[in-house]
Design a protein around this motif. Sequence first.
Motif, PDB file in Angstrom:
ATOM      1  N   SER A   1       0.835  -1.191   0.000  1.00 40.78           N
ATOM      2  CA  SER A   1       0.000   0.000   0.000  1.00 40.78           C
ATOM      3  C   SER A   1       0.873   1.244   0.000  1.00 40.78           C
ATOM      4  CB  SER A   1      -0.918   0.000   1.226  1.00 40.78           C
ATOM      5  OG  SER A   1      -0.163   0.074   2.416  1.00 40.78           O
ATOM      6  N   GLY A   2       0.234   2.377  -0.190  1.00 43.47           N
ATOM      7  CA  GLY A   2       0.936   3.642  -0.208  1.00 43.47           C
ATOM      8  C   GLY A   2       0.821   4.309  -1.565  1.00 43.47           C
ATOM      9  N   THR A   3       1.505   5.433  -1.720  1.00 44.27           N
ATOM     10  CA  THR A   3       1.480   6.205  -2.956  1.00 44.27           C
ATOM     11  C   THR A   3       2.889   6.312  -3.523  1.00 44.27           C
ATOM     12  OG1 THR A   3      -0.427   7.523  -2.230  1.00 44.27           O
ATOM     13  CG2 THR A   3       0.938   8.442  -3.999  1.00 44.27           C
ATOM     14  N   VAL A   4       3.032   5.990  -4.799  1.00 44.85           N
ATOM     15  CA  VAL A   4       4.316   6.087  -5.495  1.00 44.85           C
ATOM     16  C   VAL A   4       4.176   7.129  -6.594  1.00 44.85           C
ATOM     17  CG1 VAL A   4       6.092   4.883  -6.807  1.00 44.85           C
ATOM     18  CG2 VAL A   4       4.821   3.666  -5.028  1.00 44.85           C
ATOM     19  N   ARG A   5       5.144   8.024  -6.667  1.00 43.60           N
ATOM     20  CA  ARG A   5       5.136   9.078  -7.685  1.00 43.60           C
ATOM     21  C   ARG A   5       6.052   8.657  -8.833  1.00 43.60           C
ATOM     22  NH1 ARG A   5       7.345  13.519  -3.823  1.00 43.60           N
ATOM     23  NH2 ARG A   5       8.634  11.686  -3.391  1.00 43.60           N
ATOM     24  N   LEU A   6       5.497   8.626 -10.036  1.00 52.38           N
ATOM     25  CA  LEU A   6       6.227   8.145 -11.203  1.00 52.38           C
ATOM     26  C   LEU A   6       6.203   9.206 -12.293  1.00 52.38           C
ATOM     27  CD1 LEU A   6       5.965   4.580 -12.686  1.00 52.38           C
ATOM     28  CD2 LEU A   6       6.069   6.572 -14.181  1.00 52.38           C
ATOM     29  N   THR A   7       7.359   9.442 -12.903  1.00 50.24           N
ATOM     30  CA  THR A   7       7.446  10.426 -13.979  1.00 50.24           C
ATOM     31  C   THR A   7       8.031   9.792 -15.232  1.00 50.24           C
ATOM     32  OG1 THR A   7       8.371  12.568 -14.631  1.00 50.24           O
ATOM     33  CG2 THR A   7       9.717  11.215 -13.182  1.00 50.24           C
ATOM     34  N   CYS A   8       7.525  10.224 -16.390  1.00 45.29           N
ATOM     35  CA  CYS A   8       8.029   9.759 -17.680  1.00 45.29           C
ATOM     36  C   CYS A   8       7.583  10.753 -18.751  1.00 45.29           C
ATOM     37  CB  CYS A   8       7.539   8.346 -18.005  1.00 45.29           C
ATOM     38  SG  CYS A   8       5.745   8.216 -18.191  1.00 45.29           S
TER      39      CYS A   8
ATOM     40  N   SER B   1       3.222  11.855 -13.591  1.00 45.54           N
ATOM     41  CA  SER B   1       3.490  13.162 -14.192  1.00 45.54           C
ATOM     42  C   SER B   1       4.331  12.949 -15.437  1.00 45.54           C
ATOM     43  CB  SER B   1       4.217  14.088 -13.220  1.00 45.54           C
ATOM     44  OG  SER B   1       5.519  13.599 -12.935  1.00 45.54           O
ATOM     45  N   THR B   2       4.100  13.775 -16.455  1.00 49.94           N
ATOM     46  CA  THR B   2       4.868  13.675 -17.692  1.00 49.94           C
ATOM     47  C   THR B   2       5.910  14.781 -17.726  1.00 49.94           C
ATOM     48  OG1 THR B   2       3.165  14.966 -18.834  1.00 49.94           O
ATOM     49  CG2 THR B   2       3.040  12.565 -18.999  1.00 49.94           C
TER      50      THR B   2
ATOM     51  N   ASP C   1      10.823  15.038  -6.264  1.00 44.19           N
ATOM     52  CA  ASP C   1       9.444  15.230  -6.689  1.00 44.19           C
ATOM     53  C   ASP C   1       8.834  13.929  -7.175  1.00 44.19           C
ATOM     54  OD1 ASP C   1       9.626  17.899  -6.129  1.00 44.19           O
ATOM     55  OD2 ASP C   1      10.113  18.492  -8.179  1.00 44.19           O
ATOM     56  N   ALA C   2       9.678  12.931  -7.449  1.00 42.27           N
ATOM     57  CA  ALA C   2       9.195  11.635  -7.924  1.00 42.27           C
ATOM     58  C   ALA C   2      10.029  10.532  -7.295  1.00 42.27           C
ATOM     59  CB  ALA C   2       9.265  11.561  -9.444  1.00 42.27           C
ATOM     60  N   ASP C   3       9.461   9.319  -7.274  1.00 44.80           N
ATOM     61  CA  ASP C   3      10.157   8.159  -6.707  1.00 44.80           C
ATOM     62  C   ASP C   3      10.762   7.281  -7.789  1.00 44.80           C
ATOM     63  OD1 ASP C   3       9.184   8.845  -4.054  1.00 44.80           O
ATOM     64  OD2 ASP C   3       7.238   8.119  -4.740  1.00 44.80           O
ATOM     65  N   ILE C   4      10.098   7.214  -8.943  1.00 42.89           N
ATOM     66  CA  ILE C   4      10.540   6.381 -10.060  1.00 42.89           C
ATOM     67  C   ILE C   4      10.443   7.214 -11.334  1.00 42.89           C
ATOM     68  CG2 ILE C   4      10.003   4.351 -11.473  1.00 42.89           C
ATOM     69  CD1 ILE C   4       8.996   2.955  -9.003  1.00 42.89           C
TER      70      ILE C   4
END
Length: 315
Positions: free
Chosen positions: A120-127, A155-156, A167-170
């Motif tokens: 569980s939890g929130t992961v921030r991913l950017t690409c 987020s892009t 600002d992002a994790d991955i």
Amino acid sequence: MLIPGCHYRLAFTQSILAFTQVINAATHYRLDYPDLSLILALVRGGSLARAARLLQVDVSTVFRSVRRLEAALGQPLFEKSRSGYLPTSLAQALAEQAERAEQALEAARVGVEQGGEVISGTVRLTCSDSVLQALLLPALARFMPAYPALSLELSTSNDFANLSRRDADIALRLTRTPPEHLVGRNLGNVVYRVCAGATYLRSANADDLASMTWIAPDDFLPDHPTVAWRRQHLPGVVPAYRCNSMLSVTELVRAGLGVAALPDFLIDENKGLMPLGEPLVGYDTALWLLTRPDCRALRSVVTLFDELGRNLRWG
């Protein structure tokens, strides 16, 4: 005894208590979960009628409950307008806490149903938007249903600083040389080909690239491999269209407006994109899956990282 995986929910509970203690110190009113659910429903619904449907009660119950809660807190939560009920900054902050409570409750329910540890939890991913559309979304559709308590913030961007600034994790990035301070995995080589739409080719000479109408990334991507190739091999060409993303470049090509060099994962002949030759030799790149070293201690990040490594595919 805590259910395995409850560290996230415990941290959330502590944040709720800290937040409510501030409110309680000023108002002597102790917020509870039904209060948060009421606020969240009205923020989401924007009107008494929609909030009532979300809560499965009648409109008058919502109206009385909001008035009673505002009186108890000693300050307004919503402002009535022609467009509906607008949340104050306090209501918006409480709604965000309510969403986290909702996620934590769902994680607990899933844990009971599955009888084991829940990710569980929130992961921030950017690409980039092109990677999101062509590669990430199909991958997420394959494995995310198995993680109902895991939330993603997408987020892009093409900026490595997203990870550096935390600002992002991955991040998923097209590069030959990822930053040394990040850790990751090379998911495979990406090549580029000059492509055109079928309608454009009917009126163009496919053997003379310099005479064609070119579509290219703008100055937002000055070091893009396709830009470097065009400057080297077609120095006299001035693009007629410039876009701030490769996905936009692809859509203009598909619309028949000209030609462009596109990554192989965006080229689909079944969708009207026709390669005009072999890959651009020496201008390939790679797709990297990256994260910060400190994120490797987070189960949610590690789980998503591993799933992406297994499920991202093209070619």
